[in-house]
Design an enzyme around this catalytic site. Sequence first.
Site, PDB file in Angstrom:
ATOM      1  N   TYR A 438       0.819  -1.219   0.000  1.00 56.68           N
ATOM      2  CA  TYR A 438       0.000   0.000   0.000  1.00 56.68           C
ATOM      3  C   TYR A 438       0.859   1.278   0.000  1.00 56.68           C
ATOM      4  O   TYR A 438       2.055   1.208   0.204  1.00 56.68           O
ATOM      5  CB  TYR A 438      -1.076  -0.003   1.077  1.00 56.68           C
ATOM      6  CG  TYR A 438      -0.739  -0.102   2.544  1.00 56.68           C
ATOM      7  CD1 TYR A 438       0.528   0.051   3.056  1.00 56.68           C
ATOM      8  CD2 TYR A 438      -1.784  -0.337   3.458  1.00 56.68           C
ATOM      9  CE1 TYR A 438       0.759  -0.024   4.423  1.00 56.68           C
ATOM     10  CE2 TYR A 438      -1.550  -0.412   4.816  1.00 56.68           C
ATOM     11  CZ  TYR A 438      -0.272  -0.258   5.302  1.00 56.68           C
ATOM     12  OH  TYR A 438      -0.054  -0.330   6.638  1.00 56.68           O
ATOM     13  N   GLU A 439       0.197   2.361  -0.287  1.00 48.91           N
ATOM     14  CA  GLU A 439       0.892   3.658  -0.465  1.00 48.91           C
ATOM     15  C   GLU A 439       1.951   3.578  -1.561  1.00 48.91           C
ATOM     16  O   GLU A 439       2.976   4.240  -1.481  1.00 48.91           O
ATOM     17  CB  GLU A 439       1.517   4.141   0.852  1.00 48.91           C
ATOM     18  CG  GLU A 439       0.577   4.216   2.040  1.00 48.91           C
ATOM     19  CD  GLU A 439      -0.658   5.078   1.792  1.00 48.91           C
ATOM     20  OE1 GLU A 439      -0.654   5.879   0.856  1.00 48.91           O
ATOM     21  OE2 GLU A 439      -1.639   4.917   2.542  1.00 48.91           O
ATOM     22  N   GLY A 440       1.671   2.807  -2.593  1.00 55.84           N
ATOM     23  CA  GLY A 440       2.624   2.640  -3.694  1.00 55.84           C
ATOM     24  C   GLY A 440       3.534   1.458  -3.422  1.00 55.84           C
ATOM     25  O   GLY A 440       4.303   1.477  -2.471  1.00 55.84           O
ATOM     26  N   GLN A 445       7.523   2.799  -6.054  1.00 54.65           N
ATOM     27  CA  GLN A 445       8.495   3.680  -5.397  1.00 54.65           C
ATOM     28  C   GLN A 445       9.790   3.719  -6.211  1.00 54.65           C
ATOM     29  O   GLN A 445      10.442   4.766  -6.332  1.00 54.65           O
ATOM     30  CB  GLN A 445       8.833   3.178  -3.981  1.00 54.65           C
ATOM     31  CG  GLN A 445       7.642   3.019  -3.046  1.00 54.65           C
ATOM     32  CD  GLN A 445       6.908   4.314  -2.760  1.00 54.65           C
ATOM     33  OE1 GLN A 445       7.505   5.391  -2.787  1.00 54.65           O
ATOM     34  NE2 GLN A 445       5.610   4.223  -2.524  1.00 54.65           N
TER      35      GLN A 445
END
Lengths: 597, 597
Positions: A438-440, A445
């Site tokens: 999650y969050e990329g 990234q």
Amino acid sequence: MPEYKAPLREIQFVMNEVLESEKHYASLPGCEDATPDMISAIIEEGAKFAERVLAPLNQIGDQEGCLFNEGEVKTPTGFKEAYQQYVDGGWPSLSHDPAHGGQGLPESIGTIISEMVGTANWSWSMYPGLSHGAMNTLSEHGTDEQKETYLTKLVSGEWTGTMCLTESHCGTDLGLLRTKAEPQTDGSYKISGTKIFISAGEHDMADNIIHIVLARLPDAPAGTKGISLFIVPKFMPEGEGVGARNGVACGSIEHKMGIHGNATCVMNFDAASGYLIGPPNKGLNCMFTFMNTARLGTALQGLAHAEWAFQNSLPYAKDRLQMRSLTGAKNAEGPADPIIVHPAVRNMLLTQKAFSEGGRALIYFCAQLADKVKLASAEEKTEADALLAFLTPIAKAFLTETGLESANHGVQVYGGHGFIAEWGMEQNVRDARISTLYEGTTQIQALDLLGRKVLMSQGESLKGFTKIVHKFCKENADNDAMKPFVKPLIGLNKEWGELTMTLGMKAMQDREEVGAAAVDYLMYSGYVTLAYFWARMAQQAQIALDEGSAEEAFYKAKLSTARFYFARLLPRTRAHAEIMQSGAANLMELDPENFIF
Amino acid sequence: MPEYKAPLREIQFVMNEVLESEKHYASLPGCEDATPDMISAIIEEGAKFAERVLAPLNQIGDQEGCLFNEGEVKTPTGFKEAYQQYVDGGWPSLSHDPAHGGQGLPESIGTIISEMVGTANWSWSMYPGLSHGAMNTLSEHGTDEQKETYLTKLVSGEWTGTMCLTESHCGTDLGLLRTKAEPQTDGSYKISGTKIFISAGEHDMADNIIHIVLARLPDAPAGTKGISLFIVPKFMPEGEGVGARNGVACGSIEHKMGIHGNATCVMNFDAASGYLIGPPNKGLNCMFTFMNTARLGTALQGLAHAEWAFQNSLPYAKDRLQMRSLTGAKNAEGPADPIIVHPAVRNMLLTQKAFSEGGRALIYFCAQLADKVKLASAEEKTEADALLAFLTPIAKAFLTETGLESANHGVQVYGGHGFIAEWGMEQNVRDARISTLYEGTTQIQALDLLGRKVLMSQGESLKGFTKIVHKFCKENADNDAMKPFVKPLIGLNKEWGELTMTLGMKAMQDREEVGAAAVDYLMYSGYVTLAYFWARMAQQAQIALDEGSAEEAFYKAKLSTARFYFARLLPRTRAHAEIMQSGAANLMELDPENFIF
């Protein structure tokens, strides 16, 4: 039963000795209240809350999970009461604007509290964590009226917040999102659509939930340039409290691998009343602040699982008797030696230790940069902003990957018992597993780092950091005690730039080279970045020892762990350097139809 | 819903083309029945059973788990019926002695069936898997009467078996075990003690369960030299069926990370009637056969999770639309490109593919060695035995570590959805996680490889394999198409020996060097071993292409995967080589009391 003890000495070491927080706060306007004594007092209170209230609920949260029934979510035993204590302690308001009831402390203090709270119980910490994201978004982009109505209640902790981005067909690729916002004559909007993976989307801990929602206006351009941001409350605010229920409801919660104590919700918006935040079609831009904060927050999760794994592997490794040391019995009167005598067990423990302590230094450094971005002079701000943009994908991806690795070592140290639920080691792996997603994802990234940050800036973004490393190496060039760290660091710092050049040249020929090299480039960057922080910690330890510190064992352990890091973790760069240069062809040549027969 | 399709073409490729099974079986006495047609027919039947009966039960097994109630275990829905079909199909008897109702086929055919059955549903496959271990132990060490009474029923599948080794205070260190065996006047023994982690220790699938139990005689020497092996039936055999219940019962089952469909039992022996197998105090020696078979069986688990991850990641990577390729839209008419266009996604898919296909070659090669150990002439047998002893810890540890990595890539390919139970990817990780722990952890395999096998034989054990690699490289030295594989292989084969020498010298000074280097040495060995098998597969593919095979795409994909392996997985040896030479001091210098402050 696993336990958590806040590593206060470690926190102080990084914060006060390595990163000189007193100087840092003194240099920033508005941080006058952040005196060392005050900070210490806050951290110690936070530690008690994390250790005594949250840690004992961690395993309960996993076992009970959240219960969904007709649109309502019951959180695990004790979660609601712990949240009330959190609110009573004033924790939600710590680093928010006094104008809305906040305590106005710098974000970097909040990071330390988040570390302790999150390590003690990651699932629980996500409820206030998501609120924090919603608060930051409102602070930055909300109107005064919106702040008055919503932010004040979030800062006090009476209400919580969420971030509603993902839909079932779009996670990474938000440009595909379909949730609609229909303008109403009163200036509000009717929001309709379905969001998934909404952490803390529904629960029983607070009176109201404020959803920050990405949606499309009717005439919005396609893709990412047609997304706007809306406030959608669960209950409409009324007077000092809440009024009618809004058209948003939780449709179900996910059954997932870990973080069972946190409700991951499907949220159905059915002509729910919403209010635009920020300019129309600029929703994604408004979300950038949140996304970067969330990425650093997830980096913290990597540290949390590494630290937790280390703390709970170590006592077992000292207690469990199995086999004899290869150099003769170390516990001759016992039936066998404690497994900490075995080098392979020590290797796992030191890996956890090196990743968690190194990770802490990296994250706290980033938190200081975030303070500067918010509070420093324009010039300092620009520099801090660029450096933070460079370090954020590294911190997020590298620390979650190494956090997951450390959590897995925790299972491995326990042998077969690590696989059994009651010891808690397997929960730590299951909880950690989400952090690289999650969050990329790590892959996203990596593209952000190599593609957007480094190559798009013609390498300037990297140079912002390598010149800091270079300066450090130069300053310590004549220090014999530092040679074992400075020498390899000089070489790697140089190679880092050369590899970047090589990849940049290749990418000009073939854009696939970026994607083909990115993950190895990111991991390489992570190992070198942590080497820099380990060298700084070694330097600080050496200074303390030279000064005849009374804490000799502490500083010697620090030097020892630094040596371990350089000898046994840093050489992984050898594989990444070679692999990232192997070219895109070996990945791209196979036709999708020929992967399987 | 995840699916499994037996990779028949891959199985044939390794078995018939790379490992020339026809020649292999023709050379072994007693394998006359193993004609290619017959083998094909058996494998195809096994594939149907695995695909249609077992695979659909895999997720059910995870969700329902086993239920324990008053000493009895209810297995998940469908498990009992599937076992009955397995028995009706004659599968338990496949590779056992016709004298006891077996079909007398070589073990290597059984390995292929085990692969398919285990990949489809690892938890289920452990019930017959443990029986197989018990059967092999009885075959090798039981008296004729014991074989008649117990083996016949196990071979038919009417009864199942277990292996009872571990106790709560001893897993790796069996010398510490406490279970007692008191001799009785009738020549039997009364067994008392508690065993833990007994897979398939209790269930509802068969009429009786035959436990093979390690215990101590009253006058036994301490440690590993005082352990004997016993048969302890759940019900006493009587006539053609069973009589009275024996004094052994399941006390509870474990709540664990994965393999929920298999009951992991605490077994209480309370003066249970038992019968000695093999000589007194030689129980551990008698167990060696089982342990080695079990290690190869667990290597198979690594392959199973890698193959399963690959099969279920690939369709998602082709279907899921997210972002555009960096080199321009590949699915211009769609809203986004399938994620298989992204190099980082391909990297994960190819990693899974390379580990599973390479792992299959290594395991089948080991299975042929096991055939030779059992059936070949004395000289060939000795050589095969030594080679198998060398390869077993590599296969077990390396393939389970890479299986776990591949399973984790499966989650990663799915992004956030990978964390959600319904997709099945997270179950695959949870199920895979046990494989690096049981049957000797990775750390124990590493000590076995470097300490017991390689260094104790003065490197002879390694030479047995490197000379095979050397011969292969020499044979292909003039083949241009093979140069990209042969050249690096020559270098690594040489370095492997040099590293071994270096470590051997260090170990003479300090025994801790063995433990400090072992895990990296094992992983290094694994990467080189797989490189050899990938080179052999490349060679075979090249031959087929040169001969103008109609299956051009299949063979080209094989070459492409070999190139990927050499370019992106094999360079990991660079890190392992450097780390294993870094010395023991960086692990041993820190006092256990100073790990944490």
